[in-house]
Design an enzyme around this catalytic site. Sequence first.
Site, PDB file in Angstrom:
ATOM      1  N   LYS A   1       0.840  -1.201   0.000  1.00  0.00           N
ATOM      2  CA  LYS A   1       0.000   0.000   0.000  1.00  0.00           C
ATOM      3  C   LYS A   1       0.879   1.258   0.000  1.00  0.00           C
ATOM      4  O   LYS A   1       0.691   2.155  -0.796  1.00  0.00           O
ATOM      5  CB  LYS A   1      -0.917  -0.038   1.229  1.00  0.00           C
ATOM      6  CG  LYS A   1      -1.817   1.156   1.357  1.00  0.00           C
ATOM      7  CD  LYS A   1      -2.795   0.973   2.506  1.00  0.00           C
ATOM      8  CE  LYS A   1      -3.470   2.310   2.814  1.00  0.00           C
ATOM      9  NZ  LYS A   1      -4.458   2.204   3.870  1.00  0.00           N
TER      10      LYS A   1
ATOM     11  N   GLU B   1      10.456  -4.672   4.572  1.00  0.00           N
ATOM     12  CA  GLU B   1      10.521  -6.083   4.165  1.00  0.00           C
ATOM     13  C   GLU B   1      10.239  -6.215   2.667  1.00  0.00           C
ATOM     14  O   GLU B   1      10.957  -6.890   1.925  1.00  0.00           O
ATOM     15  CB  GLU B   1       9.473  -6.918   4.930  1.00  0.00           C
ATOM     16  CG  GLU B   1       9.732  -7.082   6.414  1.00  0.00           C
ATOM     17  CD  GLU B   1       9.084  -6.018   7.260  1.00  0.00           C
ATOM     18  OE1 GLU B   1       8.856  -4.897   6.735  1.00  0.00           O
ATOM     19  OE2 GLU B   1       8.829  -6.284   8.444  1.00  0.00           O
TER      20      GLU B   1
ATOM     21  N   GLY C   1      -4.953  -1.805   4.791  1.00  0.00           N
ATOM     22  CA  GLY C   1      -4.142  -2.928   4.317  1.00  0.00           C
ATOM     23  C   GLY C   1      -4.801  -4.277   4.550  1.00  0.00           C
ATOM     24  O   GLY C   1      -4.891  -5.117   3.642  1.00  0.00           O
ATOM     25  N   ARG C   2      -5.315  -4.489   5.748  1.00  0.00           N
ATOM     26  CA  ARG C   2      -5.883  -5.803   6.083  1.00  0.00           C
ATOM     27  C   ARG C   2      -7.285  -6.005   5.509  1.00  0.00           C
ATOM     28  O   ARG C   2      -7.907  -7.036   5.722  1.00  0.00           O
ATOM     29  CB  ARG C   2      -5.855  -6.020   7.591  1.00  0.00           C
ATOM     30  CG  ARG C   2      -6.492  -4.899   8.405  1.00  0.00           C
ATOM     31  CD  ARG C   2      -6.089  -4.969   9.874  1.00  0.00           C
ATOM     32  NE  ARG C   2      -6.570  -3.828  10.637  1.00  0.00           N
ATOM     33  CZ  ARG C   2      -5.933  -2.671  10.749  1.00  0.00           C
ATOM     34  NH1 ARG C   2      -4.778  -2.502  10.132  1.00  0.00           N
ATOM     35  NH2 ARG C   2      -6.417  -1.694  11.482  1.00  0.00           N
TER      36      ARG C   2
ATOM     37  N   GLU D   1      -4.967  -6.625  14.669  1.00  0.00           N
ATOM     38  CA  GLU D   1      -4.449  -5.307  14.276  1.00  0.00           C
ATOM     39  C   GLU D   1      -5.592  -4.281  14.294  1.00  0.00           C
ATOM     40  O   GLU D   1      -5.356  -3.090  14.462  1.00  0.00           O
ATOM     41  CB  GLU D   1      -3.793  -5.369  12.881  1.00  0.00           C
ATOM     42  CG  GLU D   1      -2.813  -4.229  12.635  1.00  0.00           C
ATOM     43  CD  GLU D   1      -2.028  -4.350  11.331  1.00  0.00           C
ATOM     44  OE1 GLU D   1      -2.622  -4.177  10.261  1.00  0.00           O
ATOM     45  OE2 GLU D   1      -0.810  -4.609  11.387  1.00  0.00           O
TER      46      GLU D   1
ATOM     47  N   HIS E   1      -4.670 -33.360  17.316  1.00  0.00           N
ATOM     48  CA  HIS E   1      -3.522 -34.162  17.739  1.00  0.00           C
ATOM     49  C   HIS E   1      -2.409 -33.283  18.276  1.00  0.00           C
ATOM     50  O   HIS E   1      -1.253 -33.714  18.356  1.00  0.00           O
ATOM     51  CB  HIS E   1      -3.048 -35.020  16.566  1.00  0.00           C
ATOM     52  CG  HIS E   1      -4.132 -35.931  16.080  1.00  0.00           C
ATOM     53  ND1 HIS E   1      -4.370 -37.173  16.627  1.00  0.00           N
ATOM     54  CD2 HIS E   1      -5.100 -35.751  15.148  1.00  0.00           C
ATOM     55  CE1 HIS E   1      -5.411 -37.732  16.026  1.00  0.00           C
ATOM     56  NE2 HIS E   1      -5.872 -36.879  15.126  1.00  0.00           N
TER      57      HIS E   1
ATOM     58  N   LYS F   1       9.208  -0.748  14.377  1.00  0.00           N
ATOM     59  CA  LYS F   1       9.823  -0.380  13.095  1.00  0.00           C
ATOM     60  C   LYS F   1      10.907   0.667  13.319  1.00  0.00           C
ATOM     61  O   LYS F   1      12.010   0.581  12.756  1.00  0.00           O
ATOM     62  CB  LYS F   1       8.769   0.208  12.146  1.00  0.00           C
ATOM     63  CG  LYS F   1       7.780  -0.772  11.568  1.00  0.00           C
ATOM     64  CD  LYS F   1       6.873  -0.051  10.567  1.00  0.00           C
ATOM     65  CE  LYS F   1       5.695  -0.895  10.153  1.00  0.00           C
ATOM     66  NZ  LYS F   1       4.726  -0.197   9.329  1.00  0.00           N
TER      67      LYS F   1
END
Length: 533
Positions: free
Chosen positions: A197, A203, A255-256, A341, A372, A501
Amino acid sequence: MKQIWQALKAHQQAVEHRAILDLFADPRRAETFSTRLDDMLFDWSKTNIDHTARDLLIDLAGAAGVAEKREAMFSGAKINETEGRAVLHTALRNMDRPVQVDGVDVTPALRETHARMQAFVRDLRAGRFTGQGGPITDVVNIGIGGSDLGPAMACLALAPYADGPRCHFVSNVDGAHIHDTLKDLDPATTLVIVASKTFTTIETMTNAETAKRWMAGVVSDPAAQFAAVSTAADRTAAFGIDASRVFGFEDWVGGRYSMWGPIGLSLMIAIGPEAFDAFLAGGAEMDRHFREAPFAENLPVLLALVGLWHNQICGHATRAVLPYDQRLARLPAYLQQLEMESNGKRVAMDGHELTHHSGPIVWGEPGTNGQHAFYQLIHQGSRIVPCEFLVAREGHEPDLAHQHLLLVSNCLAQSEALLRGRSIEEARATLAKKGLTGSELERQARHRVFPGNRPSTTLAYEKLTPATLGRIVALYEHRVFVEGVILGINSYDQWGVELGKELALALQPMLEGRAGTEGKDGSTAQLVAYLRR
Ligand code: F6P
């Protein structure tokens, strides 16, 4: 509001110790405490919510102004007050309904971008857009958080509909991720999508540069095999990506919440424009339902109220998302960002500390795998974990229908076991049949008791089609909205990611040995000294 919260708390304390199973003495319990939308069935009857609790919860939603705020969101008001932005991801899946931001209808631009995406995807899938070594065989989406989790989750979920190039997802700044992804790919037939965005995320930009170098070793014009998805056209140009392969969106798409638009490019490539549109239509259908259905029949509202009951009223800090659908393996991770978030905030919109806990800790894994691994704690641990099961009536593998039956029976068995439990008497009887007696029988029996009375919900659907996935994702998005409104949170900012950050940037020169660690705490300084190269 305060009085309703208090009434809910008082009611919860009054009914806390009763058996949920006893509520089924009412033969209409399951039906009354279930909600349907077409083929979708949300069964929330295996919770301790009764008529009184349900009515109070619905009152709470009314008093919090959910209906008014819902309309404000859909009509483009700037409900993300801390960033001064509208919240309009819903417009991405309903581009025919005009909606204005700052007096301008935003839908013509959405339609134009959508049409450009479709044209690009059609060209790519038909081999008209090629790499420098031939038709595109692989697509690598480089992005993180909302620019990764949505399309990655959906590409796996809709694998049976994938008939385009293979899609891969690189998110982590750990070089291992991009190394392991690229090592088997041919740069000459790979398209790289840089999805960000902001187009500043460290990253993503680092991985994008790595991918460019990887491609430059083989093809003469690496940038020609790059596409970008971003709100920052100036930065995508500076990176060298031609505007014809840049798909923009606006800052009012969080963003999400962004997989419905250009961030979903990789998904559209994988499943094709028609299936992608079916995914959008599913989301739009949930929007309509959310806007129109009365609260008592409204899936997102009720899902949110059940969540609030468990977290803020009963005090259960976590909730487990347990899809009995291997292709929803990434749904828990996707929901972790969406929910945590969005609603992981201790300060309300008005700047005051919340008087209740913020949103829950969300975690989970697909069934039957989780059975399990961690279900032991869910059944016999000292903490209660409300469980949210998801299951399809039909799988995509008709020749493996017997396995689907096993899957479904396991899903139902788990919610039944959580509800019913196993008493000490039942445990004793089983052991006695095996010949145990006396103190050994007693000791062994205690380990085999299941307290039961543990709440769960089940979302059942016909089949995990693109439209169904669209409905599921929109359902959870609106749940987050409703929970956020009731808690008074701004669900659409994420200031909590900033500090780390900033500190990471300052630590880089220290790790390179270019700066000292003065001012750092002893532990950080020691770790820098150890990890410094
Ligand atoms: O750091 C958090 C975050 O801003 C998320 O909200 C977002 O989804 C992710 O980073 C990626 O951001 P971008 O799409 O701008 O690269």
